[in-house]
Design a protein around this motif. Structure first.
Motif, PDB file in Angstrom:
ATOM      1  N   ALA A  58       0.833  -1.205   0.000  1.00 12.32           N
ATOM      2  CA  ALA A  58       0.000   0.000   0.000  1.00 12.32           C
ATOM      3  C   ALA A  58       0.865   1.251   0.000  1.00 12.32           C
ATOM      4  O   ALA A  58       0.567   2.225  -0.701  1.00 12.32           O
ATOM      5  N   LYS A  59       1.952   1.247   0.780  1.00 13.53           N
ATOM      6  CA  LYS A  59       2.855   2.403   0.806  1.00 13.53           C
ATOM      7  C   LYS A  59       3.408   2.679  -0.583  1.00 13.53           C
ATOM      8  O   LYS A  59       3.413   3.825  -1.055  1.00 13.53           O
ATOM      9  N   THR A  60       3.893   1.622  -1.245  1.00 13.62           N
ATOM     10  CA  THR A  60       4.436   1.784  -2.597  1.00 13.62           C
ATOM     11  C   THR A  60       3.366   2.252  -3.563  1.00 13.62           C
ATOM     12  O   THR A  60       3.628   3.072  -4.450  1.00 13.62           O
ATOM     13  N   SER A  61       2.146   1.779  -3.398  1.00 14.82           N
ATOM     14  CA  SER A  61       1.058   2.175  -4.282  1.00 14.82           C
ATOM     15  C   SER A  61       0.734   3.659  -4.141  1.00 14.82           C
ATOM     16  O   SER A  61       0.557   4.368  -5.135  1.00 14.82           O
ATOM     17  N   PHE A  86      -3.380  -2.626  -0.712  1.00 20.53           N
ATOM     18  CA  PHE A  86      -3.829  -2.691  -2.103  1.00 20.53           C
ATOM     19  C   PHE A  86      -2.638  -2.541  -3.020  1.00 20.53           C
ATOM     20  O   PHE A  86      -1.571  -2.069  -2.618  1.00 20.53           O
ATOM     21  N   ARG A  87      -2.813  -2.951  -4.265  1.00 21.44           N
ATOM     22  CA  ARG A  87      -1.760  -2.846  -5.275  1.00 21.44           C
ATOM     23  C   ARG A  87      -2.287  -1.974  -6.404  1.00 21.44           C
ATOM     24  O   ARG A  87      -3.238  -2.348  -7.103  1.00 21.44           O
ATOM     25  N   ALA A  88      -1.712  -0.808  -6.575  1.00 18.56           N
ATOM     26  CA  ALA A  88      -2.197   0.147  -7.571  1.00 18.56           C
ATOM     27  C   ALA A  88      -1.726  -0.240  -8.963  1.00 18.56           C
ATOM     28  O   ALA A  88      -0.594  -0.683  -9.163  1.00 18.56           O
ATOM     29  N   GLU A  89      -2.605  -0.059  -9.920  1.00 18.29           N
ATOM     30  CA  GLU A  89      -2.271  -0.218 -11.326  1.00 18.29           C
ATOM     31  C   GLU A  89      -2.432   1.153 -11.972  1.00 18.29           C
ATOM     32  O   GLU A  89      -3.534   1.578 -12.291  1.00 18.29           O
ATOM     33  N   VAL A  90      -1.316   1.863 -12.109  1.00 19.86           N
ATOM     34  CA  VAL A  90      -1.313   3.224 -12.616  1.00 19.86           C
ATOM     35  C   VAL A  90      -0.604   3.245 -13.948  1.00 19.86           C
ATOM     36  O   VAL A  90       0.426   2.584 -14.124  1.00 19.86           O
ATOM     37  N   GLU A  91      -1.150   3.999 -14.894  1.00 22.16           N
ATOM     38  CA  GLU A  91      -0.536   4.116 -16.209  1.00 22.16           C
ATOM     39  C   GLU A  91       0.914   4.551 -16.068  1.00 22.16           C
ATOM     40  O   GLU A  91       1.236   5.551 -15.432  1.00 22.16           O
TER      41      GLU A  91
END
Length: 208
Positions: free
Chosen positions: A29-32, A189-194
């Motif tokens: 989550a921190k990395t996301s 959570f694991r973010a999926e960012v462009e």
């Protein structure tokens, strides 16, 4: 006793300090959050035809020209996030923001310039809010506030959390930004960012 996953409603402890938020942020989550902030900064601060690079730094320069900070927050039932974009209100900064808005800086009054700085902060955190909202449905963001940079020292009052400092380079002027996230529940959570090619220092952040 507070219910699990909820902020403590107790008053200050006997030592005079407020109760800490009862939440945790996973490393993922921190990395996301870092990735979401970095991509928003790179996209929003670069005028058309220019590109920005964003890296995490351990501390701010001792002598900073940036005396102000545009501060906005994103709040949910699980965490509180604050982003502060540090800025200076000088001619070089005015020229950059004018280029960002495709206007002649000579046409701007001091108030119009400050409004543009606030609006840039609004755009950055608005982009973050959209990305965060993909994973947390109950989120809302504040309006921008232009504060003295020294006010950022009060972020610690939000309780234990995750802090990151960012350095934005590659533009006519550099920028520094601060991210603070305090959890009131378990956040994972694991973010999926462009991904923006070369936008983020690959040695500091992993893009998803």
């Amino acid at each position: 006793m507070s219910a699990p996953g909820r902020p403590s409603t107790q008053g200050p402890s006997r030592g005079g300090k407020p109760s800490a938020p009862a939440g945790t942020l996973s490393e993922q989550a921190k990395t996301s959050f870092e990735t979401i902030a970095s991509v928003a900064l790179a996209k929003s601060l670069a005028p058309e035809g220019e590109s920005a690079q964003v890296a995490i730094v351990s501390e701010l320069p001792r002598r900073m020209k940036e005396k102000k900070a545009v501060v906005l927050s994103i709040a949910s039932d699980r965490f509180r996030l604050v982003l502060a974009l540090m800025c200076r209100l000088d001619e070089d900064s005015k020229a950059h923001f004018a280029r960002l808005n495709r206007v002649d800086p000579a046409d701007w009054s001091d108030q119009a310039f400050q409004d543009a700085v606030n609006e840039c902060g609004n755009i950055i955190v608005g982009a973050m809010n959209r990305d965060v909202g993909r994973y947390f449905p109950n989120v809302g963001m504040s309006t921008p506030n232009l504060l003295d940079r020294e006010a950022l020292s009060y972020l610690d009052a939000l309780g234990p959390g995750h802090k990151r400092l960012f350095h934005v380079t590659g533009l006519a002027i550099d920028f520094y930004a601060a991210l603070f996230v305090a959890a009131t529940s378990t956040v994972d959570f694991r973010a999926e960012v462009e991904q923006l090619e070369d936008a983020v220092d690959s040695g500091e952040l992993e893009m998803f």
